[in-house]
Design an enzyme around this catalytic site. Sequence first.
Site, PDB file in Angstrom:
ATOM      1  N   TRP A 128       0.835  -1.206   0.000  1.00 38.13           N
ATOM      2  CA  TRP A 128       0.000   0.000   0.000  1.00 38.13           C
ATOM      3  C   TRP A 128       0.870   1.256   0.000  1.00 38.13           C
ATOM      4  CZ3 TRP A 128      -3.843  -2.240  -1.746  1.00 38.13           C
ATOM      5  CH2 TRP A 128      -4.273  -3.470  -1.260  1.00 38.13           C
ATOM      6  N   LYS A 166     -12.794  -1.946   6.869  1.00 34.94           N
ATOM      7  CA  LYS A 166     -12.021  -2.742   7.828  1.00 34.94           C
ATOM      8  C   LYS A 166     -12.670  -2.678   9.215  1.00 34.94           C
ATOM      9  CE  LYS A 166      -8.819  -3.447   4.669  1.00 34.94           C
ATOM     10  NZ  LYS A 166      -8.612  -4.730   4.004  1.00 34.94           N
ATOM     11  N   ASP A 182      -2.325   6.799   6.034  1.00 37.13           N
ATOM     12  CA  ASP A 182      -3.359   5.878   5.588  1.00 37.13           C
ATOM     13  C   ASP A 182      -3.630   4.928   6.748  1.00 37.13           C
ATOM     14  OD1 ASP A 182      -4.882   3.850   4.519  1.00 37.13           O
ATOM     15  OD2 ASP A 182      -3.369   3.169   3.075  1.00 37.13           O
TER      16      ASP A 182
END
Length: 349
Positions: A98, A190, A166
């Site tokens: 990511w 999530k 993030d």
Amino acid sequence: MKHNFGAGPCILPQEVFKAASEAVLDFNGLSILEISHRSPDFVKVMEEARENVKKALDIPKGYTVLFLQGGASLGFLISAMNMAGKHKKAGYINTGAWSTKAIKEAKNAGLEVVEVASSEDKDFSYIPKVDDIPSDIDFLHYTSNNTIAGTQFKSIPDTDVPLVCDMSSDIFSMPIDVSKFDIIYAGAQKNLGPAGATLYIVKESILGKSTVDIPTYLDLQVQHKKDSMFNTPPVFSVFVSNLNLKHLLNNGGVDAMEKKNKEKAELLYNEIDSNPNFEGATAVEDRSLMNVTFRLTDENKKEQFDKLWNEGDIVGLKGHRSVGGYRASMYNALSVESVKALVNIMKSL
């Protein structure tokens, strides 16, 4: 009932699923799936969701909360473009897939990128030390939790430059000091709600100061002025996220979640460390509370172990295709009982 260890979309509390399903059939006379996002009923939902984020994370004054779209994948670009300053130069801590994608998008935004630290040398199995942060970068970006490798920052990087994070996979799992950040962004799927919404927590003082041309939708100042209603928002995702936020606040908040998450992680890591059939995949000091990655010490036992956990109503345990092994994702709503069920299966191997 199956034990869901999937990496996302997330497991949510059963009470939230029930309330959401009822609203699909009847939300003040219409389905939540068909109401206008401009209607007073949904405007109230959006306002309440934003306020509940502020309550849950104890967000100080001077920050705006937005529910947008595009996931962290668009957040990589949005954060870079909105934080671009006079240097047009950004620092990134590279801890995996990511972070690597975020770096790519910063370059697409026209920024020079400096990797201030990286753990690529050991397949991202640890959190690298950040020893030297350039003073001429516009911001420093990091990913708080690596869902693929199973590593997690245990503290916020100490820096005087603006900080962007993030937090897609561990936001609301523990308290955070929001005042240390200029932008926090997180995909909902999530710990927050169903896929579709992306949460942004933005320091208002950074808005409108970018030195690069930003497409209208990607300009956080525009989104702030429109109260997340520049275009049709992800109505259902925001609605369910608000249900989940209310459930979180009514059940001890992020402090209670942190305690529960530590208990779950301790149970599973203790079994991994004490059972000769398994080994952890990451540095012990950097182990994630959200995504526990591990391997068999003898691959000849793979068929037997896979049969055990599949027959034991465990789902989502297979590791990411890029690293293999196993990954047990343990987001807020996963019960301690589910972790115990997995541990018992591991003991039986």
